[in-house]
Design a protein around this motif. Structure first.
Motif, short mmCIF file in Angstrom:
data_model
loop_
_atom_site.label_atom_id
_atom_site.label_comp_id
_atom_site.label_asym_id
_atom_site.label_seq_id
_atom_site.Cartn_x
_atom_site.Cartn_y
_atom_site.Cartn_z
N VAL A 205 0.82 -1.21 0.00
CA VAL A 205 0.00 0.00 0.00
C VAL A 205 0.85 1.26 0.00
CG1 VAL A 205 -1.76 1.30 1.26
CG2 VAL A 205 -1.90 -1.20 1.13
N GLY A 206 1.88 1.29 0.85
CA GLY A 206 2.71 2.48 0.95
C GLY A 206 2.19 3.45 2.00
N PRO A 207 2.48 4.75 1.86
CA PRO A 207 2.17 5.73 2.90
C PRO A 207 0.70 6.16 2.92
CG PRO A 207 3.23 6.83 1.08
CD PRO A 207 3.24 5.36 0.75
N HIS A 208 -0.16 5.24 3.27
CA HIS A 208 -1.58 5.52 3.43
C HIS A 208 -2.04 4.84 4.72
CE1 HIS A 208 -2.16 6.83 -0.83
NE2 HIS A 208 -1.17 5.99 -1.04
N GLY A 209 -2.80 5.56 5.54
CA GLY A 209 -3.34 4.93 6.73
C GLY A 209 -4.31 3.83 6.36
N GLY A 210 -4.44 2.85 7.24
CA GLY A 210 -5.36 1.77 6.92
C GLY A 210 -5.51 0.75 8.03
N VAL A 211 -6.37 -0.20 7.76
CA VAL A 211 -6.70 -1.25 8.71
C VAL A 211 -6.61 -2.59 7.99
CG1 VAL A 211 -8.44 -2.13 10.32
CG2 VAL A 211 -8.32 0.33 9.84
N GLY A 212 -5.98 -3.54 8.63
CA GLY A 212 -5.92 -4.88 8.08
C GLY A 212 -6.58 -5.87 9.01
N VAL A 213 -7.05 -6.94 8.45
CA VAL A 213 -7.61 -8.03 9.24
C VAL A 213 -6.53 -9.09 9.38
CG1 VAL A 213 -9.43 -9.76 9.39
CG2 VAL A 213 -9.90 -7.55 8.33
N GLY A 214 -6.30 -9.56 10.60
CA GLY A 214 -5.22 -10.51 10.84
C GLY A 214 -5.55 -11.91 10.38
N SER A 215 -5.98 -12.03 9.14
CA SER A 215 -6.37 -13.33 8.59
C SER A 215 -6.47 -13.24 7.08
CB SER A 215 -7.73 -13.75 9.16
OG SER A 215 -8.16 -14.99 8.62
N THR A 216 -6.23 -14.37 6.44
CA THR A 216 -6.60 -14.52 5.04
C THR A 216 -7.88 -15.36 4.99
OG1 THR A 216 -5.13 -16.44 4.85
CG2 THR A 216 -4.27 -14.29 4.14
#
Length: 210
Positions: A46-57
Motif C-alpha cells: 500500500v505504501g504511505p496511506h493509513g489503513g486497517v488490516g484483518v489478521g487473517s486470510t
C-alpha cells in the motif's frame, strides 16, 4: 452555525477503499497476529496511506456474510467501536497509521455466492490451487498505492515487477506460508463481487491441467 472548535467527526466507511491482496494457496483461512510483519507487508503493498488490516486470510466465499456484511465493514466497525476512535481515525488520516484487527469469528464459515465458479465442482483446479484474499481497508487519499506504482512500471521493467512480487510473496509468509503465492492486488466492489472471481478465473491458464 457550526462550532469551529468542535472535534471533527470520525470518518465513515465511505472514506476508505476495500482492497484485497489475492492469490492461491493450500489453506485459505489462516490467522496471524504479528503486527510488525503485517506493517512491513502493508508498506510494501500500500505504501504511505493509513489503513486497517484483518489478521487473517480468507477464501473469497468467507468475505461476505449471508446478510451482506463484508469483512471490510466488520473491520471498520471494530475500529469504530474503540473508546478512543477519534484519535485512532485522526492518526489514520494525519500520520498514515496502520492498525490490525482480529478476524471476526462469524467469518469463519463458507457461504458460496450465487456465482459459484470458485467451487471445485465448477472448476476442479480450485481444489488444488485454493483462492485466498488478505483484506485491507485503506484510507482514501491522492497518492498512488505502491502496488499500482510498481505494476505501472512493469511494461518497461518486467524484471523489476517480478522482483517486487517475489518480495510481496516473501513478506506474506507470516500468514500464508509456501506454497501460497500472490496473483494480484485489487479493490473489492461489494456491488459486483463477481469481479473478484473473474480475477481468479483469469489466472486459470497459468495453473495448467489438474
Amino acid at each position: 452555525m457550526s462550532d469551529p472548535t468542535a472535534p471533527a467527526a470520525p470518518p465513515s466507511l465511505a472514506d476508505f477503499a476495500c482492497f484485497g491482496l489475492y492469490g492461491l494457496t493450500d489453506n485459505p483461512y489462516r490467522q496471524a497476529a504479528d503486527v510488525a510483519r503485517f506493517g512491513r507487508l502493508y508498506d510494501l503493498v500500500v505504501g504511505p496511506h493509513g489503513g486497517v488490516g484483518v489478521g487473517s486470510t480468507f477464501h473469497p466465499y468467507q468475505l461476505v456474510r449471508p446478510a451482506g456484511v463484508t469483512v471490510w465493514y466488520a473491520a471498520f466497525a471494530q475500529l469504530y467501536a474503540q473508546p478512543g476512535r477519534a484519535a485512532l481515525f485522526g492518526a489514520l488520516a494525519e500520520e498514515q497509521a496502520r492498525y490490525v484487527v482480529a478476524p471476526p469469528a462469524s467469518f469463519a464459515d463458507f457461504h458460496v455466492w450465487p456465482d459459484a465458479r470458485l467451487t471445485s465442482a465448477a472448476n476442479p483446479v480450485f481444489s488444488r490451487y485454493i483462492p485466498f484474499v488478505l483484506p485491507l481497508l485503506v484510507r482514501k487519499g491522492p497518492g498512488a498505492l505502491r502496488w499500482d506504482t510498481e505494476a505501472a512500471a512493469a511494461t518497461a521493467e518486467p524484471e523489476r515487477f517480478r522482483a517486487y512480487r517475489d518480495a510481496v510473496n516473501e513478506a506474506l509468509r507470516f500468514v500464508q506460508p509456501q506454497p501460497a503465492f500472490v496473483l494480484g492486488f485489487a479493490e473489492f466492489d461489494e456491488q459486483h463481487p463477481e469481479r473478484l472471481i473473474d480475477r481468479f478465473i483469469a489466472a486459470k491458464p497459468l495453473l495448467g491441467p489438474l
